[in-house]
Design a protein around this motif. Structure first.
Motif, PDB file in Angstrom:
ATOM      1  N   MET A 134       0.825  -1.192   0.000  1.00 46.79           N
ATOM      2  CA  MET A 134       0.000   0.000   0.000  1.00 46.79           C
ATOM      3  C   MET A 134       0.873   1.261   0.000  1.00 46.79           C
ATOM      4  O   MET A 134       0.518   2.258  -0.621  1.00 46.79           O
ATOM      5  N   ARG A 135       2.011   1.186   0.670  1.00 48.13           N
ATOM      6  CA  ARG A 135       2.918   2.335   0.717  1.00 48.13           C
ATOM      7  C   ARG A 135       3.461   2.641  -0.685  1.00 48.13           C
ATOM      8  O   ARG A 135       3.554   3.798  -1.083  1.00 48.13           O
ATOM      9  N   PHE A 136       3.795   1.578  -1.448  1.00 46.44           N
ATOM     10  CA  PHE A 136       4.307   1.767  -2.811  1.00 46.44           C
ATOM     11  C   PHE A 136       3.269   2.449  -3.697  1.00 46.44           C
ATOM     12  O   PHE A 136       3.582   3.366  -4.453  1.00 46.44           O
ATOM     13  N   VAL A 137       2.030   2.028  -3.610  1.00 49.61           N
ATOM     14  CA  VAL A 137       0.954   2.618  -4.411  1.00 49.61           C
ATOM     15  C   VAL A 137       0.755   4.085  -4.030  1.00 49.61           C
ATOM     16  O   VAL A 137       0.541   4.934  -4.895  1.00 49.61           O
ATOM     17  N   THR A 138       0.852   4.403  -2.768  1.00 51.65           N
ATOM     18  CA  THR A 138       0.697   5.786  -2.310  1.00 51.65           C
ATOM     19  C   THR A 138       1.823   6.664  -2.837  1.00 51.65           C
ATOM     20  O   THR A 138       1.577   7.768  -3.344  1.00 51.65           O
ATOM     21  N   VAL A 139       3.057   6.174  -2.747  1.00 48.43           N
ATOM     22  CA  VAL A 139       4.197   6.947  -3.261  1.00 48.43           C
ATOM     23  C   VAL A 139       4.070   7.130  -4.770  1.00 48.43           C
ATOM     24  O   VAL A 139       4.303   8.227  -5.294  1.00 48.43           O
ATOM     25  N   LEU A 140       3.682   6.079  -5.461  1.00 50.09           N
ATOM     26  CA  LEU A 140       3.505   6.171  -6.912  1.00 50.09           C
ATOM     27  C   LEU A 140       2.403   7.161  -7.276  1.00 50.09           C
ATOM     28  O   LEU A 140       2.553   7.963  -8.209  1.00 50.09           O
ATOM     29  N   THR A 141       1.317   7.165  -6.529  1.00 48.98           N
ATOM     30  CA  THR A 141       0.218   8.099  -6.778  1.00 48.98           C
ATOM     31  C   THR A 141       0.658   9.537  -6.550  1.00 48.98           C
ATOM     32  O   THR A 141       0.317  10.430  -7.336  1.00 48.98           O
ATOM     33  N   VAL A 142       1.432   9.768  -5.517  1.00 51.14           N
ATOM     34  CA  VAL A 142       1.920  11.125  -5.235  1.00 51.14           C
ATOM     35  C   VAL A 142       2.858  11.596  -6.348  1.00 51.14           C
ATOM     36  O   VAL A 142       2.772  12.741  -6.802  1.00 51.14           O
ATOM     37  N   LEU A 143       3.729  10.721  -6.828  1.00 55.06           N
ATOM     38  CA  LEU A 143       4.645  11.091  -7.915  1.00 55.06           C
ATOM     39  C   LEU A 143       3.888  11.404  -9.210  1.00 55.06           C
ATOM     40  O   LEU A 143       4.200  12.364  -9.916  1.00 55.06           O
ATOM     41  N   VAL A 144       2.886  10.606  -9.509  1.00 53.30           N
ATOM     42  CA  VAL A 144       2.078  10.855 -10.709  1.00 53.30           C
ATOM     43  C   VAL A 144       1.313  12.169 -10.571  1.00 53.30           C
ATOM     44  O   VAL A 144       1.225  12.956 -11.522  1.00 53.30           O
ATOM     45  N   ALA A 145       0.782  12.435  -9.386  1.00 48.83           N
ATOM     46  CA  ALA A 145       0.051  13.686  -9.155  1.00 48.83           C
ATOM     47  C   ALA A 145       0.981  14.887  -9.304  1.00 48.83           C
ATOM     48  O   ALA A 145       0.596  15.913  -9.886  1.00 48.83           O
ATOM     49  N   LEU A 146       2.203  14.783  -8.799  1.00 51.35           N
ATOM     50  CA  LEU A 146       3.173  15.872  -8.966  1.00 51.35           C
ATOM     51  C   LEU A 146       3.521  16.087 -10.440  1.00 51.35           C
ATOM     52  O   LEU A 146       3.663  17.221 -10.896  1.00 51.35           O
ATOM     53  N   GLY A 147       3.648  15.009 -11.172  1.00 45.84           N
ATOM     54  CA  GLY A 147       3.925  15.124 -12.608  1.00 45.84           C
ATOM     55  C   GLY A 147       2.797  15.817 -13.350  1.00 45.84           C
ATOM     56  O   GLY A 147       3.030  16.713 -14.160  1.00 45.84           O
ATOM     57  N   PHE A 148       1.565  15.403 -13.072  1.00 44.39           N
ATOM     58  CA  PHE A 148       0.426  16.044 -13.730  1.00 44.39           C
ATOM     59  C   PHE A 148       0.303  17.509 -13.317  1.00 44.39           C
ATOM     60  O   PHE A 148      -0.024  18.367 -14.141  1.00 44.39           O
ATOM     61  N   ALA A 149       0.567  17.802 -12.056  1.00 48.00           N
ATOM     62  CA  ALA A 149       0.491  19.186 -11.591  1.00 48.00           C
ATOM     63  C   ALA A 149       1.540  20.060 -12.267  1.00 48.00           C
ATOM     64  O   ALA A 149       1.265  21.201 -12.648  1.00 48.00           O
ATOM     65  N   SER A 150       2.747  19.520 -12.467  1.00 46.71           N
ATOM     66  CA  SER A 150       3.783  20.311 -13.135  1.00 46.71           C
ATOM     67  C   SER A 150       3.442  20.544 -14.605  1.00 46.71           C
ATOM     68  O   SER A 150       3.649  21.642 -15.129  1.00 46.71           O
ATOM     69  N   VAL A 151       2.907  19.545 -15.279  1.00 45.76           N
ATOM     70  CA  VAL A 151       2.508  19.723 -16.678  1.00 45.76           C
ATOM     71  C   VAL A 151       1.364  20.731 -16.776  1.00 45.76           C
ATOM     72  O   VAL A 151       1.351  21.593 -17.670  1.00 45.76           O
ATOM     73  N   PHE A 152       0.398  20.641 -15.876  1.00 38.39           N
ATOM     74  CA  PHE A 152      -0.709  21.585 -15.874  1.00 38.39           C
ATOM     75  C   PHE A 152      -0.220  23.008 -15.623  1.00 38.39           C
ATOM     76  O   PHE A 152      -0.661  23.951 -16.276  1.00 38.39           O
ATOM     77  N   ALA A 153       0.698  23.162 -14.673  1.00 36.38           N
ATOM     78  CA  ALA A 153       1.229  24.495 -14.364  1.00 36.38           C
ATOM     79  C   ALA A 153       1.981  25.069 -15.560  1.00 36.38           C
ATOM     80  O   ALA A 153       1.844  26.256 -15.881  1.00 36.38           O
ATOM     81  N   LEU A 154       2.766  24.254 -16.225  1.00 34.35           N
ATOM     82  CA  LEU A 154       3.485  24.740 -17.411  1.00 34.35           C
ATOM     83  C   LEU A 154       2.517  25.144 -18.522  1.00 34.35           C
ATOM     84  O   LEU A 154       2.705  26.156 -19.188  1.00 34.35           O
ATOM     85  N   ALA A 155       1.486  24.345 -18.727  1.00 31.07           N
ATOM     86  CA  ALA A 155       0.518  24.657 -19.778  1.00 31.07           C
ATOM     87  C   ALA A 155      -0.301  25.893 -19.450  1.00 31.07           C
ATOM     88  O   ALA A 155      -0.716  26.636 -20.350  1.00 31.07           O
TER      89      ALA A 155
END
Length: 70
Positions: free
Chosen positions: A1-22
């Motif tokens: 469960m910890r791995f899935v949480t870390v992976l979800t946070v990393l994906v969310a940060l990636g999407f947030a950075s792409v959204f901010a750039l756009a």
């Protein structure tokens, strides 16, 4: 469960950075000029354009001929 949480946070940060750039970065527009050599503007000879394309082994097999390989 910890791995899935870390992976979800990393994906969310990636999407947030792409959204901010756009959203916050706008491209600089400028006029562009491209020089085309005059040889490229000449008409192609009709005889060269009228030649049928060379057939490949796959095209001959797909053209209705019986396939001998299985």
């Amino acid at each position: 469960m910890r791995f899935v949480t870390v992976l979800t946070v990393l994906v969310a940060l990636g999407f947030a950075s792409v959204f901010a750039l756009a959203t916050f970065v706008s491209p600089r527009t400028r006029e562009m000029t491209v020089d085309i050599p005059s040889q490229r503007l000449k008409a192609q000879p009709v005889a060269a354009a009228a030649q049928p394309p060379a057939k490949t082994a796959g095209a001959e097999a797909g053209a209705g001929g019986a396939s001998t390989t299985r």
